[in-house]
Design a protein around this motif. Structure first.
Motif, PDB file in Angstrom:
ATOM      1  N   ALA A   1      48.211 -34.825 -20.777  1.00  0.00           N
ATOM      2  CA  ALA A   1      47.011 -34.364 -20.068  1.00  0.00           C
ATOM      3  C   ALA A   1      46.645 -35.322 -18.942  1.00  0.00           C
TER       4      ALA A   1
ATOM      5  N   ALA B   1      41.991 -30.959 -21.309  1.00  0.00           N
ATOM      6  CA  ALA B   1      41.333 -31.052 -20.003  1.00  0.00           C
ATOM      7  C   ALA B   1      41.028 -32.516 -19.715  1.00  0.00           C
ATOM      8  N   THR B   2      41.160 -32.902 -18.467  1.00  0.00           N
ATOM      9  CA  THR B   2      40.822 -34.259 -18.053  1.00  0.00           C
ATOM     10  C   THR B   2      39.596 -34.213 -17.151  1.00  0.00           C
TER      11      THR B   2
ATOM     12  N   LYS C   1      44.857 -22.023 -16.249  1.00  0.00           N
ATOM     13  CA  LYS C   1      43.561 -21.789 -15.615  1.00  0.00           C
ATOM     14  C   LYS C   1      42.692 -21.092 -16.653  1.00  0.00           C
TER      15      LYS C   1
ATOM     16  N   GLY D   1      43.751 -31.927 -14.634  1.00  0.00           N
ATOM     17  CA  GLY D   1      43.279 -30.556 -14.771  1.00  0.00           C
ATOM     18  C   GLY D   1      43.318 -30.084 -16.214  1.00  0.00           C
ATOM     19  N   THR D   2      43.638 -28.810 -16.399  1.00  0.00           N
ATOM     20  CA  THR D   2      43.720 -28.211 -17.729  1.00  0.00           C
ATOM     21  C   THR D   2      45.175 -27.891 -18.021  1.00  0.00           C
ATOM     22  N   THR D   3      45.633 -28.312 -19.194  1.00  0.00           N
ATOM     23  CA  THR D   3      47.041 -28.217 -19.553  1.00  0.00           C
ATOM     24  C   THR D   3      47.190 -27.656 -20.955  1.00  0.00           C
TER      25      THR D   3
END
Length: 158
Positions: A124, A17-18, A147, A129-131
């Protein structure tokens, strides 16, 4: 990295997550950019024929004031790669995988004491977002946006 930091090195997936604050590179940033010539970005720029002592070819913003440990060296590499690509960068998965391979090559340890970094943070930072990220059995990076089923809150002691 939320989960899987070391597992990535042996083919397991990680959830990344960033979040803010973010590093930035470009003409409007505050600091002259002079990477350490031994760093991955320093090696990349040297290989591209950039004079690392000039410092006037780009500028840098480090929200952590050089304290390190927050993905700064990887952010430098990604930003330098994008600046070198210029208008030719389209942001494709293949281009990002090529930057990842370059990062891994420029991060190759000079001794056997340290393992090469996974490059998960580079993916990332590029994706945001979330990866989900993993290295497949052929040594190729794989990633996709995910997600999370819960709200994620990040707290900082800084």
């Amino acid at each position: 990295m939320i989960l899987g930091e070391y597992g990535v090195l042996v083919g397991q997936p990680a959830i990344l997550a960033t979040f803010s604050p973010r590093f930035a590179m470009g003409p409007e940033e505050t600091l002259p950019y002079r990477p350490d010539p031994r760093s991955p970005s320093g090696k990349l720029l040297r290989d591209a024929g950039i004079d690392l002592e000039r410092g006037d070819w780009s500028r840098w913003s480090d929200p952590f004031s050089g304290r390190g440990g927050f993905g700064g060296s990887t952010a430098e590499y990604l930003a330098a790669s994008l600046l070198l690509a210029g208008e030719h960068w389209k942001g494709s998965s293949a281009e990002l995988k090529s930057v990842w391979r370059g990062y891994r090559a420029h991060s190759a340890p000079s001794t056997v004491t340290f393992a090469r970094p996974s490059g998960a943070d580079l993916i990332a930072q590029a994706c945001g977002g979330t990866t989900e990220f993993w290295i497949d059995p052929e040594g190729k990076p794989q990633f996709r946006a995910v997600k999370l089923p819960v709200r994620l809150e990040i707290f900082s002691a800084a």
